[in-house]
Design a protein around this motif. Structure first.
Motif, short mmCIF file in Angstrom:
data_model
loop_
_atom_site.label_atom_id
_atom_site.label_comp_id
_atom_site.label_asym_id
_atom_site.label_seq_id
_atom_site.Cartn_x
_atom_site.Cartn_y
_atom_site.Cartn_z
N GLY A 295 33.98 106.48 137.78
CA GLY A 295 33.67 105.06 137.89
C GLY A 295 34.19 104.43 139.17
N PRO A 296 33.87 103.14 139.36
CA PRO A 296 34.15 102.49 140.65
C PRO A 296 35.52 101.83 140.79
N ARG A 297 36.33 101.81 139.71
CA ARG A 297 37.54 100.98 139.75
C ARG A 297 38.48 101.36 140.89
N ALA B 185 34.55 98.86 133.04
CA ALA B 185 34.28 98.27 134.36
C ALA B 185 33.04 98.89 135.01
N ASN B 186 32.59 99.97 134.42
CA ASN B 186 31.35 100.61 134.87
C ASN B 186 30.40 100.61 133.67
N PRO B 187 29.88 99.44 133.31
CA PRO B 187 29.19 99.29 132.01
C PRO B 187 27.88 100.08 131.92
N ARG C 74 26.80 102.34 141.97
CA ARG C 74 27.89 101.35 141.99
C ARG C 74 29.04 101.81 142.87
N SER D 144 31.03 98.55 150.79
CA SER D 144 31.38 97.14 150.96
C SER D 144 32.73 96.95 151.64
N THR E 16 26.10 104.89 137.96
CA THR E 16 27.50 104.93 138.39
C THR E 16 27.59 105.28 139.87
N ARG F 119 28.05 101.56 146.45
CA ARG F 119 28.03 100.15 146.88
C ARG F 119 29.44 99.64 147.15
N VAL F 120 30.36 100.01 146.25
CA VAL F 120 31.76 99.57 146.41
C VAL F 120 32.35 100.15 147.69
N ALA G 99 37.21 100.65 144.34
CA ALA G 99 37.30 99.22 144.64
C ALA G 99 38.71 98.82 145.04
N ARG H 194 32.12 93.85 135.54
CA ARG H 194 31.50 94.92 136.31
C ARG H 194 32.09 94.89 137.72
N ILE H 195 32.43 96.07 138.23
CA ILE H 195 32.97 96.14 139.59
C ILE H 195 31.81 96.43 140.54
N ASP H 196 31.59 95.51 141.46
CA ASP H 196 30.45 95.63 142.36
C ASP H 196 30.83 95.76 143.82
N ARG H 197 32.07 95.44 144.12
CA ARG H 197 32.46 95.47 145.53
C ARG H 197 33.95 95.78 145.63
#
Lengths: 249, 105
Positions: free
Chosen positions: A127-129, B38-40, A158, A165, A155, A161-162, A132, B96-99
């Motif tokens: 995941g992106p946590r 956070a990654n739904p 995302r 960014s 996923t 993208r993170v 980020a 949701r984490i987008d950036r």
């Protein structure tokens, strides 16, 4: 599995390799062939302290070089493994000093001359946590593993993208994983919307290694998945020093 | 009944959550499905569809971007921020984490 296998293959090709594990769940130590005993809850626990202002800081004299020398485990093929910590029953608060120390150490790694010619392989949780929150500032390349499913593709989008960014962050490369059908690579590219740089086949030998808690290279170094990771590593290693980060699922 | 599904990444938590939610709805229960990841991805398992799942407005981002007001009650939050999924399940995505996070000052 990909991170641990890639790290050992880089070491076998003559690189000094530092593996960086910021996943609170176990996995990388076993993929490297260290077994579960290396999964320490708070490996850097005495490397950080709270200042008078309440903020965490590395203790005097602790920098990236000393942190690796003192707190890293040595895996097969000479790979050094630095871990942030593993989630204990008491929760993350119990290992906060280790997590803080790890985060500060990895942020100083890019400026540490000692490691300038080392290969670094980071393993982030799914995941992106963490992408980020910049848990892999050393990474010049983010390898994002994608299975041929919608969930995995979303996923990957995302995470990509993170990463993109953040100004000055590494480049993004997608790798199709668990490829079982001839059309799977194309499906991954269609779902994510960009090309992949490599593909790793679905491989029963990987499942066997994971069930046994063994490194793929120890379980079956000639398996199709191991061979595919080898090709990927050779491509990465063509740029020296190779610095990669694998983020799965 | 109130159920939370947990476990290691990739073991099938979201698939189980979505299937349990729809099964309960088919059995006649009013079901609220909360995606706290956070990654739904729960929308995919519920049958909302992948593109719609990716598009679903996350509560925090919508408020941050001024597209939504803070909701005064839980009922308003579920009505205002939720989405209807098949079998009458109501889906709410928590975040949701987008950036990338901004660097610390």
């Amino acid at each position: 599995m990909v991170a641990g296998t890639a790290a050992r293959l880089l070491a076998r090709r003559g690189h000094r390799v530092l593996c960086l594990d910021s996943d609170l769940m176990p996995g990388l130590a076993r993929s490297l062939g260290l077994g579960g005993g290396a999964d320490v809850a708070s490996p850097l626990g005495d490397a950080a302290e709270r200042g008078e202002d309440g903020r965490w800081r590395l203790k005097k004299g602790v920098g990236p070089v000393r942190a690796v020398r003192r707190y890293a485990a040595v895996a097969p093929d000479g790979v050094q493994l630095l871990q942030s910590g593993k989630l204990p029953p008491e929760g993350t608060a119990a290992i906060m000093s280790s997590l803080q120390a790890y985060y500060k150490v990895v942020h100083r790694l890019p400026r540490a001359r000692t490691f300038a010619d080392w290969a670094m392989v980071g393993d982030l949780p799914a995941g992106p946590r963490q992408a980020a929150s910049n848990w892999a500032p050393f990474a010049e390349t983010f390898l994002i593993l994608v299975e041929p499913t919608w969930q995995s593709a979303l996923t990957a989008r995302r995470v990509a993208r993170v990463v993109r960014s953040r100004e000055g962050s590494g480049t993004v490369s997608l790798v199709a994983n668990k490829v079982a059908e001839p059309t799977d690579v194309g499906r991954v590219e269609e779902l994510v919307g960009e090309a992949v740089v490599g593909a790793i086949p679905a491989d029963e030998r990987v499942r066997e290694a994971e069930r046994a808690g063994a490194a793929l290279l120890d379980h079956d170094p000639s398996s199709p998945a191991a061979r595919a990771i080898e090709r990927l590593v050779d491509e990465l290693a063509s740029g020296v020093p190779p610095r990669a980060i694998a983020s799965a699922k | 009944m109130k159920i939370a599904v947990a476990g290691k990444g990739g073991v099938g938590k979201t698939t189980v959550s979505g299937t349990v939610a729809r099964s309960l709805a088919r059995a006649g229960h009013d079901v609220l499905a909360l995606d706290a990841d956070a990654n739904p991805m729960l929308g995919v398992s519920l049958g909302v569809g992948p593109e719609e799942t990716d598009r679903l407005a996350a509560v925090r981002q919508a408020i941050d971007e001024g597209e939504m007001e803070h909701q005064r009650t839980i009922d308003e939050l579920i009505d205002g921020c939720g989405t209807d999924a098949p079998d009458g399940v109501r889906l709410v995505v928590v975040s949701r984490i987008d950036r990338a996070d901004p660097p610390c000052p």
